[in-house]
Design a protein around this motif. Structure first.
Motif, PDB file in Angstrom:
ATOM      1  N   ASN A  89       0.858  -1.108   0.074  1.00 35.62           N
ATOM      2  CA  ASN A  89      -0.075   0.022   0.040  1.00 35.62           C
ATOM      3  C   ASN A  89       1.004   1.259   0.094  1.00 35.62           C
ATOM      4  OD1 ASN A  89      -2.032  -1.555   0.188  1.00 35.62           O
ATOM      5  ND2 ASN A  89      -2.327  -1.615   2.244  1.00 35.62           N
ATOM      6  N   SER A  90       2.090   0.950   0.588  1.00 31.04           N
ATOM      7  CA  SER A  90       2.958   2.425   0.752  1.00 31.04           C
ATOM      8  C   SER A  90       3.426   2.604  -0.603  1.00 31.04           C
ATOM      9  CB  SER A  90       3.882   2.078   1.721  1.00 31.04           C
ATOM     10  OG  SER A  90       3.531   2.009   3.075  1.00 31.04           O
ATOM     11  N   MET A 114       2.300   1.757  -3.533  1.00 36.24           N
ATOM     12  CA  MET A 114       0.815   2.337  -4.400  1.00 36.24           C
ATOM     13  C   MET A 114       0.880   3.954  -4.062  1.00 36.24           C
ATOM     14  SD  MET A 114      -0.355   0.072  -6.417  1.00 36.24           S
ATOM     15  CE  MET A 114      -2.037   0.512  -6.641  1.00 36.24           C
ATOM     16  N   ARG A 115       0.806   4.269  -2.899  1.00 34.09           N
ATOM     17  CA  ARG A 115       0.612   5.636  -2.507  1.00 34.09           C
ATOM     18  C   ARG A 115       1.827   6.253  -2.989  1.00 34.09           C
ATOM     19  NH1 ARG A 115      -1.573   3.501   2.358  1.00 34.09           N
ATOM     20  NH2 ARG A 115       0.877   3.794   3.433  1.00 34.09           N
ATOM     21  N   CYS A 116       2.837   6.043  -2.751  1.00 38.26           N
ATOM     22  CA  CYS A 116       4.281   6.834  -3.499  1.00 38.26           C
ATOM     23  C   CYS A 116       4.031   6.916  -4.806  1.00 38.26           C
ATOM     24  CB  CYS A 116       5.500   6.192  -2.915  1.00 38.26           C
ATOM     25  SG  CYS A 116       6.006   6.091  -1.130  1.00 38.26           S
ATOM     26  N   LYS A 142       1.412   7.074  -6.729  1.00 35.43           N
ATOM     27  CA  LYS A 142       0.378   7.803  -7.004  1.00 35.43           C
ATOM     28  C   LYS A 142       0.923   9.343  -6.860  1.00 35.43           C
ATOM     29  CE  LYS A 142      -3.647   7.165  -5.503  1.00 35.43           C
ATOM     30  NZ  LYS A 142      -4.671   6.759  -4.462  1.00 35.43           N
ATOM     31  N   TYR A 143       1.563   9.568  -5.755  1.00 32.09           N
ATOM     32  CA  TYR A 143       1.745  10.975  -5.213  1.00 32.09           C
ATOM     33  C   TYR A 143       2.836  11.623  -6.107  1.00 32.09           C
ATOM     34  CZ  TYR A 143      -1.141  10.320  -0.970  1.00 32.09           C
ATOM     35  OH  TYR A 143      -2.144   9.829  -0.402  1.00 32.09           O
ATOM     36  N   VAL A 175      -4.982   9.368  -9.780  1.00 29.08           N
ATOM     37  CA  VAL A 175      -6.121   9.113  -8.600  1.00 29.08           C
ATOM     38  C   VAL A 175      -6.712   8.112  -8.610  1.00 29.08           C
ATOM     39  CG1 VAL A 175      -7.967  10.185  -7.817  1.00 29.08           C
ATOM     40  CG2 VAL A 175      -6.090  11.680  -8.375  1.00 29.08           C
ATOM     41  N   GLU A 182      -5.572   5.247 -10.406  1.00 29.19           N
ATOM     42  CA  GLU A 182      -4.819   4.126 -10.460  1.00 29.19           C
ATOM     43  C   GLU A 182      -4.890   3.353 -11.563  1.00 29.19           C
ATOM     44  OE1 GLU A 182      -5.039   1.674  -6.911  1.00 29.19           O
ATOM     45  OE2 GLU A 182      -4.748   3.478  -5.474  1.00 29.19           O
ATOM     46  N   LEU A 186       2.558   0.223 -10.792  1.00 27.63           N
ATOM     47  CA  LEU A 186       1.101   0.131 -10.552  1.00 27.63           C
ATOM     48  C   LEU A 186       0.459  -1.464 -10.989  1.00 27.63           C
ATOM     49  CD1 LEU A 186      -0.398   3.809 -11.236  1.00 27.63           C
ATOM     50  CD2 LEU A 186       0.114   2.579  -8.936  1.00 27.63           C
ATOM     51  N   ASN A 198       2.096  -3.989  -8.737  1.00 30.63           N
ATOM     52  CA  ASN A 198       1.342  -3.811  -7.425  1.00 30.63           C
ATOM     53  C   ASN A 198      -0.149  -4.129  -7.446  1.00 30.63           C
ATOM     54  OD1 ASN A 198       3.606  -3.146  -6.207  1.00 30.63           O
ATOM     55  ND2 ASN A 198       3.135  -0.751  -6.181  1.00 30.63           N
TER      56      ASN A 198
END
Length: 308
Positions: free
Chosen positions: A9-10, A12-14, A16-17, A81, A83, A246, A249
């Motif tokens: 999850n970390s 994926m967030r990295c 995206k951001y 946003v 994904e 992405l 993941n």
């Protein structure tokens, strides 16, 4: 398992951001390209009588690239946003197309810069020849000379062969009459109030200043487009790498979800849900009916060992 899910999850967030930040930077770059292109196009418009028509193409292309880049940056942020691997791949392809446009603008600007000197020499002398016959040319020449505080092409004496008052035989050989736009100060003639006298004539010609302005404008387009193009190429690579991350993941997350379903015994097949393998129902099997016409009850025999 919990640590692995947290790392997934970390990641994926990295991803995206990072893509959102890159898209925001490209949007700011696009605004700068629009501002630079608009400014140069305005300068070329002010001196349009001295500039050939094809010189307006690079700044117009720079403005178009800016608006296209804003749309592409919005697409990249939307893909991050949501994904969506497909949208992010499309974002990378669009960035590559913008990169090609920027390289084209840079090449056109470099070619344009090499043509500035010859173009200005030709158009400036031609405008002096048409000064008294064409009001549009007259206003353009006056704007150049008064705005840049210069006179003639290389020197004020250039007007001697092009301005009709210099053909007056009463003038001395060293005297040169110049248009009023060549004068830093004007005063009314004592003998005729409708006439003005030039108090201070600009000493330098306009070619050097015009050459500097047009050449630097072309250089700004070329260097700006080249710099942004290389940054754009890095953005293309970043977009494809993020799309790959992405996709990987997502695949890992779906695989773990499937493993969790397997461990819980939730197996979906043909739209029907079968009983868990370890449930009590799975420990029994249905026997066949008796002979046709009899109504014997169903008999079940346990497969698991009996408990006494």
């Amino acid at each position: 398992m919990a640590n692995r899910d947290l790392q997934l999850n970390s990641g994926m967030r990295c991803a995206k951001y990072m893509l959102i930040i890159v898209s925001f930077m490209f949007a700011l770059t696009a605004i700068l390209l629009i501002m630079v292109g608009t400014t140069i196009q305005t300068i070329f418009g002010d001196f349009s009588i001295f500039i050939d028509g094809h010189f307006a193409s690079p700044p117009a292309l720079l403005i178009a690239i800016g608006f296209i880049l804003i749309a592409v940056a919005t697409l990249g942020a939307y893909g991050a946003v949501k994904e969506s691997v497909m949208v992010i791949n499309l974002y990378g392809v669009c960035l590559f197309l913008v990169f090609i446009l920027e390289v084209s603008a840079a090449i056109a600007a470099f070619v344009m810069q090499s043509q500035v000197r010859d173009m200005l020499m030709r158009t400036m002398y031609q405008s002096m020849a048409d000064y008294e016959t064409d009001p549009y040319v007259e206003s353009g020449v006056d704007f150049m000379q008064s705005g840049l505080e210069c006179c003639g092409v290389n020197k004020p004496e250039d007007w001697k062969d092009y301005y009709s008052p210099n053909k007056n035989e009463t003038l001395d050989t060293d005297d040169v009459v110049v248009p009023n736009s060549c004068c830093g100060g004007l005063a009314q003639d004592i003998n005729d109030a409708r006439q003005v006298n030039c108090l201070d004539t600009f000493d330098y010609g306009c070619f050097r200043k015009m050459n500097f302005i047009i050449s630097q404008s072309a250089m700004l387009i070329a260097t700006g487009a080249t710099t942004v193009a290389f940054v754009q190429l890095l953005g293309v690579l970043c977009a494809f790498m993020l799309a790959k991350t992405l996709r990987r993941n997502k695949s890992i997350r779906e695989a773990r979800r499937w493993q969790l379903q397997q461990s819980l015994g939730v197996l979906i097949s043909g739209g029907k849900m079968g009983p868990p393998q370890n449930s009590a129902v799975a420990g029994y099997q249905q026997l066949g009916n008796g002979e046709q016409g009899t109504h014997e009850p169903y008999t079940y025999t346990p497969q698991s060992p009996s408990v006494n």
